[in-house]
Scaffold this active site. Structure first.
Site, PDB file in Angstrom:
ATOM      1  N   GLU A 208       7.733  14.732  60.469  1.00 13.48           N
ATOM      2  CA  GLU A 208       6.654  15.753  59.865  1.00 13.48           C
ATOM      3  C   GLU A 208       7.354  16.394  58.618  1.00 13.48           C
ATOM      4  OE1 GLU A 208       5.052  18.351  62.394  1.00 13.48           O
ATOM      5  OE2 GLU A 208       4.505  16.882  63.712  1.00 13.48           O
ATOM      6  N   LYS A 340      -6.224  20.529  67.911  1.00 19.09           N
ATOM      7  CA  LYS A 340      -5.930  19.375  67.339  1.00 19.09           C
ATOM      8  C   LYS A 340      -7.310  18.889  67.407  1.00 19.09           C
ATOM      9  CE  LYS A 340      -0.951  18.718  68.023  1.00 19.09           C
ATOM     10  NZ  LYS A 340      -0.027  18.147  69.327  1.00 19.09           N
TER      11      LYS A 340
END
Ligand code: 2PG
Ligand code: MG
Length: 431
Positions: A208, A340
């Protein structure tokens, strides 16, 4: 004239995510000519209770191809939603869910269904000639989310460098989204310079975009981050606080938790004790997945202990699923939900979780996945749903900056009407 927002054409293709793994991309065109596209993300530390992505298996892309999901969009979902009004998101998502027929969307693939779901919302927004966040917001001025920014990575995102997956910062003292991002940049740069001074590798980044140095312990990662905050000249706690995603599901071993980096095994009570010690030493304001996804007792203990003064954020625990959230609300577990969209599989499913969470006094953090793309729809969801917080990873790599950049633009465009959620967005039990 036929309805200008009736779905006219659905096309899909196999694209790549930020790990170079195939993912589903989709374009929806409505009769009036407006078009919407969407590319879906994919996790690494995926929980057992998430909606299922469909992968091809076999040799191609080592089994990770999504040709079947793409074909399901074009041959099954597309024809089924043809003529459906793109503005009727709930009806569209219900139709696709029914067509799949499984609770976890594993037959047609949550990756296939989410791509159509989001591309349709985008097409409807384009037809109305408004940005997606405006289309999604019932009313009110744009609410810019408090960002949670990854600085040091471990776990499944950094080759297991340390056990805890994410060491993030929350710029709690910032007065605007843009200021929050600038402070995060300062902390990231300062943390990298402390790391290099200590002989750690700070030029390579994890999945990330966070630093993924090889460290002797989880506590060492916290200490590095705290040094970075101090070196950046920002006040620890008052201006910049720390959030952790323990992602403990990843190191559950039977009834215990195995901290591989430290070669120790602890039970849930031992793990919570460890977290309490970290909390005593560092300005931690948010704890995500402190215990495993099915450890409801551990979660209850953590909540009894901390829910009134710390954000307790359920990711694998809730898996963006309404039923699991209801159970959590009933049990008084956690005070915040990670949202999510691909854990749910439809836009309506994820939105329902946001609405229910807010009703119950839970905070919401809209989140990207570790495998993400240059697509930026997540930013609009965070603003339109008034989520209050967003987690996108670090400040480097374009699949991350796409979301930050979109939010910077939304804040700029809104001018004086933009409201920054600020520290009040963080979860706390208020009883
Ligand atoms: C998480 C996410 C994002 P992944 O656990 O919160 O950091 O990781 O997408 O791998 O599940
Ligand atoms: Mg998580």
């Amino acid at each position: 004239m036929s309805n200008a927002t009736a779905i006219d054409r659905v096309m899909a293709w196999e694209a790549l995510d930020s790990r170079g793994t195939p993912t589903v991309a989709c374009e929806v065109r409505v009769a009036g000519g407006a078009v919407g596209t969407a590319t879906v993300p994919s996790g690494a530390s995926t929980g057992a209770h998430e909606a299922r992505e469909l992968r091809d298996g076999g040799e191609r892309y080592a089994g990770r191809g999504v040709q079947q999901a793409v074909s399901n969009v074009e041959r099954i979902l597309g024809p089924a939603v043809h003529g459906h009004d793109a503005r009727d998101q709930a009806g569209l998502d219900a139709t696709m869910r029914q067509l799949d027929g499984t609770p976890n969307l594993g037959r047609l693939g949550a990756n296939a269904i989410l791509a159509v779901s989001i591309a349709t919302a985008r097409a409807a927004a384009a037809a109305a000639n408004v940005p997606l966040h405006r289309y999604l917001a019932a009313d009110g001025d744009p609410l810019l989310p408090m960002p949670m920014i990854n600085i040091v990575s471990g776990g499944a995102h950094a080759g297991g460098a340390v056990d805890v997956q994410d060491f993030l910062i929350v710029p709690v003292g910032a007065e605007s989204f843009a200021q929050a991002i600038e402070w995060a940049w300062r902390v990231r740069r300062a943390t990298a310079s402390v790391a290099s001074e200590r002989g750690l590798i700070a030029v390579l980044v994890a999945d990330e975009g966070g630093l993924g140095p090889s460290l002797p312990s989880n506590r060492a990662a916290l200490e590095l981050l705290a040094s970075g905050i101090a070196r950046a000249g920002l006040q620890p706690g008052a201006e910049v606080a720390i959030a952790i995603d323990v992602a403990a599901t990843q190191f559950v071993q039977g009834n215990h938790y195995h901290l591989a980096a430290e070669d120790r095994t602890v039970d849930a009570a031992g793990l919570l004790e460890e977290l309490a010690e970290w909390r005593a030493s560092y300005p931690i304001v948010s704890l995500e997945d402190p215990v495993g996804e099915d450890d409801w007792d551990g979660w209850r203990d953590a909540s009894t202990r901390w829910a009134t003064d710390l954000q307790l954020l359920g990711d694998d625990l809730f898996a963006t699923d309404l039923q699991r959230l209801e159970r959590g609300i009933d049990m008084g577990v956690a005070n915040a939900v990670l949202v999510k969209p691909n854990q749910s599989g439809t836009l309506s499913g994820a939105k329902a979780v946001v609405i229910r969470a807010h009703e119950a006094g839970y905070a919401t953090v809209v989140s990207a996945r570790s495998g993400d793309t240059e697509d930026d729809w997540l930013a609009d969801l965070a603003v339109g749903w008034r989520a209050g917080q967003i987690k996108v990873g670090s400040l480097t790599r374009s699949e991350r900056t796409a979301k930050w950049n979109r939010l910077l633009r939304i804040e700029k465009e809104a001018g004086g009407r933009a409201v920054f959620a600020g520290r009040a967005a963080l979860g706390r039990r208020r009883t």
